[in-house]
Design a protein around this motif. Structure first.
Motif, PDB file in Angstrom:
ATOM      1  N   ASP A   2       0.830  -1.192   0.000  1.00 24.85           N
ATOM      2  CA  ASP A   2       0.000   0.000   0.000  1.00 24.85           C
ATOM      3  C   ASP A   2       0.868   1.246   0.000  1.00 24.85           C
ATOM      4  OD1 ASP A   2      -2.345  -1.482   0.097  1.00 24.85           O
ATOM      5  OD2 ASP A   2      -2.327  -1.552   2.285  1.00 24.85           O
ATOM      6  N   THR A   3       0.425   2.267  -0.706  1.00 24.80           N
ATOM      7  CA  THR A   3       1.105   3.552  -0.724  1.00 24.80           C
ATOM      8  C   THR A   3       0.239   4.559   0.019  1.00 24.80           C
ATOM      9  OG1 THR A   3       2.124   3.083  -2.847  1.00 24.80           O
ATOM     10  CG2 THR A   3       2.029   5.377  -2.179  1.00 24.80           C
ATOM     11  N   TYR A   4       0.837   5.182   1.017  1.00 27.65           N
ATOM     12  CA  TYR A   4       0.127   6.201   1.777  1.00 27.65           C
ATOM     13  C   TYR A   4       0.793   7.540   1.526  1.00 27.65           C
ATOM     14  CZ  TYR A   4      -1.916   2.260   4.209  1.00 27.65           C
ATOM     15  OH  TYR A   4      -2.576   1.117   4.499  1.00 27.65           O
ATOM     16  N   GLY A   5       0.018   8.592   1.519  1.00 23.63           N
ATOM     17  CA  GLY A   5       0.583   9.896   1.305  1.00 23.63           C
ATOM     18  C   GLY A   5      -0.443  10.975   1.523  1.00 23.63           C
ATOM     19  N   VAL A   6      -0.081  12.153   1.008  1.00 28.60           N
ATOM     20  CA  VAL A   6      -0.963  13.302   1.153  1.00 28.60           C
ATOM     21  C   VAL A   6      -0.891  14.110  -0.138  1.00 28.60           C
ATOM     22  CG1 VAL A   6       0.815  14.758   2.202  1.00 28.60           C
ATOM     23  CG2 VAL A   6      -1.581  15.240   2.660  1.00 28.60           C
ATOM     24  N   ALA A   7      -1.986  14.774  -0.453  1.00 29.65           N
ATOM     25  CA  ALA A   7      -2.031  15.657  -1.611  1.00 29.65           C
ATOM     26  C   ALA A   7      -2.550  17.013  -1.163  1.00 29.65           C
ATOM     27  CB  ALA A   7      -2.923  15.073  -2.701  1.00 29.65           C
ATOM     28  N   LEU A   8      -1.963  18.061  -1.722  1.00 31.56           N
ATOM     29  CA  LEU A   8      -2.377  19.426  -1.391  1.00 31.56           C
ATOM     30  C   LEU A   8      -2.757  20.143  -2.677  1.00 31.56           C
ATOM     31  CD1 LEU A   8       0.616  20.214   0.985  1.00 31.56           C
ATOM     32  CD2 LEU A   8      -1.675  19.469   1.663  1.00 31.56           C
ATOM     33  N   GLY A   9      -3.889  20.782  -2.669  1.00 29.10           N
ATOM     34  CA  GLY A   9      -4.354  21.506  -3.841  1.00 29.10           C
ATOM     35  C   GLY A   9      -5.432  20.723  -4.568  1.00 29.10           C
ATOM     36  N   LYS A  10      -5.975  21.324  -5.594  1.00 27.13           N
ATOM     37  CA  LYS A  10      -7.060  20.705  -6.353  1.00 27.13           C
ATOM     38  C   LYS A  10      -6.488  19.807  -7.441  1.00 27.13           C
ATOM     39  CE  LYS A  10     -11.242  21.866  -8.909  1.00 27.13           C
ATOM     40  NZ  LYS A  10     -12.085  22.958  -9.410  1.00 27.13           N
ATOM     41  N   TYR A  11      -6.944  18.559  -7.492  1.00 23.40           N
ATOM     42  CA  TYR A  11      -6.507  17.585  -8.483  1.00 23.40           C
ATOM     43  C   TYR A  11      -7.388  17.767  -9.713  1.00 23.40           C
ATOM     44  CZ  TYR A  11      -5.300  13.067 -10.567  1.00 23.40           C
ATOM     45  OH  TYR A  11      -4.871  12.082 -11.417  1.00 23.40           O
ATOM     46  N   ALA A  12      -6.908  18.611 -10.661  1.00 23.90           N
ATOM     47  CA  ALA A  12      -7.702  18.915 -11.857  1.00 23.90           C
ATOM     48  C   ALA A  12      -6.781  19.412 -12.964  1.00 23.90           C
ATOM     49  CB  ALA A  12      -8.750  19.977 -11.520  1.00 23.90           C
ATOM     50  N   ALA A  13      -7.255  19.347 -14.188  1.00 27.73           N
ATOM     51  CA  ALA A  13      -6.488  19.808 -15.344  1.00 27.73           C
ATOM     52  C   ALA A  13      -6.120  21.277 -15.175  1.00 27.73           C
ATOM     53  CB  ALA A  13      -7.304  19.605 -16.618  1.00 27.73           C
ATOM     54  N   SER A  14      -4.889  21.614 -15.529  1.00 26.00           N
ATOM     55  CA  SER A  14      -4.374  22.995 -15.507  1.00 26.00           C
ATOM     56  C   SER A  14      -4.315  23.603 -14.111  1.00 26.00           C
ATOM     57  CB  SER A  14      -5.193  23.897 -16.431  1.00 26.00           C
ATOM     58  OG  SER A  14      -5.130  23.404 -17.747  1.00 26.00           O
ATOM     59  N   ILE A  15      -4.400  22.791 -13.069  1.00 25.55           N
ATOM     60  CA  ILE A  15      -4.327  23.283 -11.699  1.00 25.55           C
ATOM     61  C   ILE A  15      -3.088  22.682 -11.040  1.00 25.55           C
ATOM     62  CG2 ILE A  15      -5.476  23.390  -9.445  1.00 25.55           C
ATOM     63  CD1 ILE A  15      -6.993  24.923 -11.583  1.00 25.55           C
ATOM     64  N   SER A  16      -2.278  23.528 -10.425  1.00 28.83           N
ATOM     65  CA  SER A  16      -1.074  23.050  -9.739  1.00 28.83           C
ATOM     66  C   SER A  16      -1.437  22.419  -8.408  1.00 28.83           C
ATOM     67  CB  SER A  16      -0.100  24.207  -9.504  1.00 28.83           C
ATOM     68  OG  SER A  16       0.325  24.729 -10.736  1.00 28.83           O
TER      69      SER A  16
END
Length: 168
Positions: free
Chosen positions: A1-15
């Motif tokens: 399993d891979t665990y992690g975190v994401a910050l920001g909006k996961y969308a096209a053209s969005i950092s």
């Protein structure tokens, strides 16, 4: 399993940024375009598909895709595309060397000796060393101009012809 975190909006053209144990820290421009990454061993700035900088514990490289155009490894700076044969190396031990078609054409040593041209069979070159100039084919001097202004054209020795012009 891979665990992690994401910050920001996961969308096209969005950092956005992701952090996980497999890929390290990644900066995205859009959904799948990685524009920077630090995986613990290497820091990459820019997209690896185009121009980018790669920094590791052993090297700093400026790259275009997989091609390395600038490399600093073990105190040796290489500028140019080595695989293309046109490049320059600079280091504190061997001085500056310039290559064309992967053949050394110019050398400036740390002792101040300058060589212009290939030192190889049937190849002409010029050496400047300690104020003397030597015009040679491979390693044989055919014209020597000394630091004192004397000029020797030809070779000395049994069966050799030459012209010697003294400065004094």
């Amino acid at each position: 399993d891979t665990y992690g975190v994401a910050l920001g909006k996961y969308a096209a053209s969005i950092s956005h940024v992701t952090i996980d144990a497999t890929n390290g820290i990644r900066f995205f421009d859009g959904i799948s375009t990685v524009i920077s990454q630090w995986n613990g061993a290497t820091l990459t700035l820019g997209s690896t598909a185009t121009e980018h900088v790669s920094i590791s514990a052993t090297a700093v490289q400026f790259k275009d895709g997989a091609d390395v155009y600038t490399d600093l490894t073990a105190g040796v700076l290489t500028l140019g595309l080595v695989s293309g044969g046109e490049y320059v190396t600079v280091d504190g031990t061997n001085g500056i060397k310039m290559y064309s078609n992967a053949i050394q054409e110019v050398s400036i040593t740390t002792a101040g000796v300058v060589t212009i041209g290939q030192v190889a069979a049937s190849q002409g070159n010029v050496i400047i060393s300690s104020g003397d100039m030597f015009f040679r084919i491979n390693t044989i001097a055919y014209v020597t101009i000394s630091a004192t202004g004397n000029i020797l054209v030809g070779q000395t020795g049994a069966g050799q012809s030459n012209v010697y012009i003294s400065s004094g």
